[in-house]
Design an enzyme around this catalytic site. Structure first.
Site, mmCIF file in Angstrom:
data_model
loop_
_atom_site.group_PDB
_atom_site.id
_atom_site.type_symbol
_atom_site.label_atom_id
_atom_site.label_comp_id
_atom_site.label_asym_id
_atom_site.label_seq_id
_atom_site.Cartn_x
_atom_site.Cartn_y
_atom_site.Cartn_z
ATOM 1 N N SER A 159 -17.854 -19.983 11.628
ATOM 2 C CA SER A 159 -16.624 -19.302 11.237
ATOM 3 C C SER A 159 -15.525 -19.540 12.273
ATOM 4 C CB SER A 159 -16.913 -17.809 11.020
ATOM 5 O OG SER A 159 -15.842 -17.148 10.392
ATOM 6 N N ASP A 212 -17.468 -18.338 -0.663
ATOM 7 C CA ASP A 212 -16.794 -18.097 0.618
ATOM 8 C C ASP A 212 -15.324 -18.454 0.465
ATOM 9 O OD1 ASP A 212 -15.886 -17.987 3.240
ATOM 10 O OD2 ASP A 212 -17.377 -19.376 4.036
ATOM 11 N N HIS A 238 -20.249 -16.389 2.981
ATOM 12 C CA HIS A 238 -19.871 -16.529 4.382
ATOM 13 C C HIS A 238 -20.823 -15.685 5.233
ATOM 14 C CE1 HIS A 238 -16.917 -17.633 7.459
ATOM 15 N NE2 HIS A 238 -17.209 -16.480 8.017
#
Length: 322
Positions: A168, A263, A293
């Site tokens: 991320s 996501d 995610h």
């Protein structure tokens, strides 16, 4: 409360993975408030991640220490596998939108990667926003890998075999460090491992429209993260914040880009992979269908997370053996 939905809109309408569906239902039942409704201090409250991550795997050695950073001493956690060394190394940056997250958040991930890639993993506790806005995290991330290349022998690392990676926002930092290393002609990096990276300060992709809410990471939360991270809108156009906007990606180290179907960040991660390929950079890109995610950090409950970690570790091993 988080609204849970279970089909991706659009042409494919592929169902969400049953294991992910159960996780989302459990999250909804707990009624945890979404990040964008919290203060950063509230969002950073410690939680027990073991139900999702699983139990920690033994590694040869784990060391907490500090290294010099741009604003003083910077904490890192060093995972060393069994063996004599010298080992290759992965510098790992945790996720959390540059606002939350810490070394503990990626403890399980780093242990698994260290063992499976037979590599030292250096996990970096970079400065967080909004107390330390862009480019503080970027400067810390770069300083950490530069320190490792210059001091690798002190921790049994072969400084000629150093990779960067993260998940991320941490994957964004890894991508940006690779850009900075190219721009500054140091240090030399052999690989970049990008797990659902944030690559563009924008919310206009199809994946943002499809997955704006209901799948753990929401559009509102991403707006919240970005607003805490950036000093102003101009920062969002800086390639060291939005690497997709970099003029030239040629000459960067080979990359692994992993994305998740449900996501908001899926499309910008894939767009970055396409730009890397177009620039002649060897890229392995994999979309994990049915995943959300954050799935990479959930090997305790998701079979696909275990597969993704194995894929990442194998990619590192191949690179390190060249």
């Amino acid at each position: 409360m988080m609204k849970v939905t279970f089909l991706r809109s659009g042409l494919l309408d592929m169902p969400i993975d049953p294991q992910v569906k159960l996780i989302l239902e459990q999250m909804e039942a707990k009624g945890a408030p979404p990040w964008h409704t919290l203060t950063p201090a509230e969002a950073r409250q410690p939680i027990d991640r073991r139900p999702l991550t699983g139990e920690p795997e033994e590694v040869g050695k784990v060391e907490n220490r500090t290294i010099p950073g741009p604003a003083g001493e910077m904490p890192v956690r060093i995972y060393t596998p069994d063996g004599q060394g010298p080992f290759p190394a992965l510098v790992y940056y945790h996720g959390g939108g540059w606002v939350i997250g810490d070394l503990d958040a990626v403890e399980i991930t780093c242990r698994l990667l260290a063992n499976r890639a037979n590599s030292v993993v250096v996990s970096v506790d970079y400065r967080l926003a909004p107390e330390h806005k862009f480019p503080a995290a970027v400067e810390d991330a770069y300083a950490a890998v530069k320190w490792l290349v210059e001091n690798g022998s002190s921790i049994l690392v072969d400084s000629a075999r150093v990779a960067v990676g993260g998940d991320s926002a941490g994957a964004t930092l890894a991508a940006v460090v690779a850009l900075m290393a190219k721009d500054r002609d140091e240090p030399s990096l052999v690989y970049q491992m990008l797990i659902y990276p944030v690559t563009h300060h924008a919310y206009d992709t199809e994946s943002y429209r499809e997955n704006a809410e209901g799948y753990y990471l929401t559009k509102d939360s991403m707006v919240w993260f970005w607003n805490h991270y950036l000093r102003d809108e101009e920062d969002g156009r800086n390639p060291y914040a939005s690497p997709l906007l970099a003029d030239n990606l040629s000459g960067l180290p080979p990359a692994l880009v992993i994305t998740a179907e449900f996501d908001p960040l899926r499309d910008e991660g894939e767009a970055y992979a396409k730009r890397l390929k177009a620039a002649g950079v060897p890229v392995e890109v994999t979309l994990y269908n049915g995943m959300i995610h954050g799935f990479f950090g959930m090997p305790g409950v998701l079979e696909q997370a275990k597969k993704a970690i194995e894929q990442a570790a194998n990619a590192l091993k191949r690179t390190f053996s060249i």
